[in-house]
Write a protein that holds these residues in place. Structure first.
Motif, PDB file in Angstrom:
ATOM      1  N   PHE A 236      53.057 -70.131  56.628  1.00 17.85           N
ATOM      2  CA  PHE A 236      53.357 -71.376  57.326  1.00 17.85           C
ATOM      3  C   PHE A 236      52.190 -71.838  58.198  1.00 17.85           C
ATOM      4  N   LEU A 237      51.463 -70.908  58.781  1.00 17.09           N
ATOM      5  CA  LEU A 237      50.285 -71.297  59.547  1.00 17.09           C
ATOM      6  C   LEU A 237      49.193 -71.801  58.601  1.00 17.09           C
ATOM      7  N   TYR A 238      49.085 -71.155  57.445  1.00 17.50           N
ATOM      8  CA  TYR A 238      48.115 -71.593  56.433  1.00 17.50           C
ATOM      9  C   TYR A 238      48.433 -73.020  55.985  1.00 17.50           C
ATOM     10  N   SER A 242      46.069 -76.282  56.410  1.00 16.56           N
ATOM     11  CA  SER A 242      45.502 -76.917  55.213  1.00 16.56           C
ATOM     12  C   SER A 242      46.186 -78.231  54.840  1.00 16.56           C
ATOM     13  N   LYS A 243      47.508 -78.308  55.020  1.00 16.87           N
ATOM     14  CA  LYS A 243      48.242 -79.494  54.588  1.00 16.87           C
ATOM     15  C   LYS A 243      48.433 -80.520  55.697  1.00 16.87           C
ATOM     16  N   VAL A 244      48.754 -80.030  56.910  1.00 14.08           N
ATOM     17  CA  VAL A 244      49.044 -80.957  57.996  1.00 14.08           C
ATOM     18  C   VAL A 244      47.768 -81.383  58.716  1.00 14.08           C
ATOM     19  N   ALA A 266      55.328 -74.939  64.776  1.00 12.50           N
ATOM     20  CA  ALA A 266      56.790 -74.947  64.860  1.00 12.50           C
ATOM     21  C   ALA A 266      57.366 -76.198  64.211  1.00 12.50           C
ATOM     22  N   ILE A 267      56.667 -77.309  64.339  1.00  9.52           N
ATOM     23  CA  ILE A 267      57.137 -78.549  63.703  1.00  9.52           C
ATOM     24  C   ILE A 267      57.094 -78.409  62.189  1.00  9.52           C
ATOM     25  N   TYR A 268      56.015 -77.830  61.661  1.00 10.05           N
ATOM     26  CA  TYR A 268      55.941 -77.642  60.209  1.00 10.05           C
ATOM     27  C   TYR A 268      57.040 -76.690  59.727  1.00 10.05           C
ATOM     28  N   VAL A 269      57.295 -75.625  60.481  1.00 10.66           N
ATOM     29  CA  VAL A 269      58.371 -74.704  60.114  1.00 10.66           C
ATOM     30  C   VAL A 269      59.712 -75.437  60.106  1.00 10.66           C
TER      31      VAL A 269
END
Length: 335
Positions: A236-238, A242-244, A266-269
């Motif tokens: 998720f950090l990766y 890379s994506k966000v 945390a927002i991406y998760v």
């Protein structure tokens, strides 16, 4: 009593009757104009979600995502990783095996995982949530994600008091998690480096603490319950990087590494797991005044962010993209 007197009393009572009707309408039906316009999680939000919104950002998001590392990932399967922490597990497998053997749990509570519509709010630590009176709204979400050692007690009116997940790393750990969390809050370790896992292993096995390798001394005694500990999958950090944020996960040469903040992670998760994602307490003051406070608590100022490993302006742009795409919604005005 004469008919005229009865009419007089009825006329006097009319304002009281209208007030009671108005109060019932506003308080119980929450339809009055004076009620806060902050978005409140509703099941209908899920019905209006468009999968195309997610596709435009090229996110690999699936509702069945497993957020946390589990023992069988290492014991029963080969899971090679080409990157070390924070974006991979290369070189950290033995630490993880020891930790996961003790914590054992890796799931979300069944009461959440079985929900037809999961509403999430990520509560940042920013100054913008101060005096917002958002506490009652925040408490209504299925999942409330909090960050690092941000306090709750004494700030309930602005940030609520419900905590489902708390993301942290050793330097941001509160010695006693129970002080500002619910008894069943899941403590989610975000391992940015191998020393973070070593710290947790030493805590869990009551081994001699190694103090070196941290930018700030972490607690030497940490009272988190092993059954409530989860290890966030570095995937998720990766993806966040890379994506966000679209930042390199392997800096070239002596280039200073830039990592996502715990907040945008945390927002991406939340985007990976929830159907509705709202945020509060995000954003830093635009003021150039280095003495301007940055949190809704404490005395840290903009000056403390000077040597940070985070690119705050870049993250602000990324959050704006997420907001413009309709993926996240703020609970309060923000810059």
């Amino acid at each position: 009593m004469s008919l005229a007197a009865v009419k007089t009393w009825c006329l006097r009572l009319l304002p009281v009757v209208f007030f009671l009707l108005w109060y019932y309408y506003c308080y119980f039906l929450k339809s009055c104009g004076v009620i806060s316009k902050s978005p409140v999680p509703r099941k209908s939000f899920c019905e209006n979600l468009s999968p195309k919104k997610w596709e435009t950002l090229d996110f690999n998001i699936a509702r069945a995502n497993s957020l946390f590392l589990k023992l069988e990932d290492f014991f029963w399967q080969q899971r090679p990783s080409s990157l070390p922490l924070p974006y991979g597990l290369k070189g950290s497998e033995l630490f993880l095996l020891k930790i996961l053997a003790v914590t054992a749990s890796y799931k979300m509570p069944e009461s959440i995982s079985k929900l037809d519509c999961r509403t999430c709010v990520v509560v940042g630590n920013g100054y913008g949530v101060k005096n917002s009176s958002l506490g009652p709204v925040i408490n209504k979400y299925d999942i409330v994600i909090r960050l690092n050692n941000a306090p709750v007690r004494g700030y309930e009116n602005d940030v609520g008091n419900k905590s489902t997940l708390r993301f942290f790393y050793p330097e941001s750990a509160s010695p006693n998690p129970d002080a500002h969390n619910d008894p069943d809050t899941l403590m989610v370790l975000v391992p940015f480096k191998q020393n973070d896992l070593r710290w947790l292993k030493e805590i869990l096995y009551n081994e001699k603490r190694v103090r070196k390798g941290f930018w700030k001394p972490p607690p030497q005694i940490w009272q988190g319950k092993s059954s409530h500990i989860r290890i966030l999958d570095p995937y998720f950090l990766y993806q966040t990087a890379s994506k966000v944020l679209k930042i390199p996960v392997q800096p070239k040469g002596k280039e200073k590494p830039v990592h996502p903040t715990t907040g945008i992670l945390a927002i991406y998760v939340a985007l990976s797991y929830c159907d509705v994602v709202h945020v509060a307490g995000f954003g830093y003051p635009q003021s150039k005044n280095q003495k301007h406070p940055i949190h809704y608590y404490g005395s840290d100022t903009m000056k403390s962010m000077k040597d940070s490993y985070h690119d705050l302006s870049h993250e602000a742009e990324a959050l704006k993209r997420l907001e413009d795409a309709g993926l996240i919604q703020y609970l309060h005005p923000h810059s």
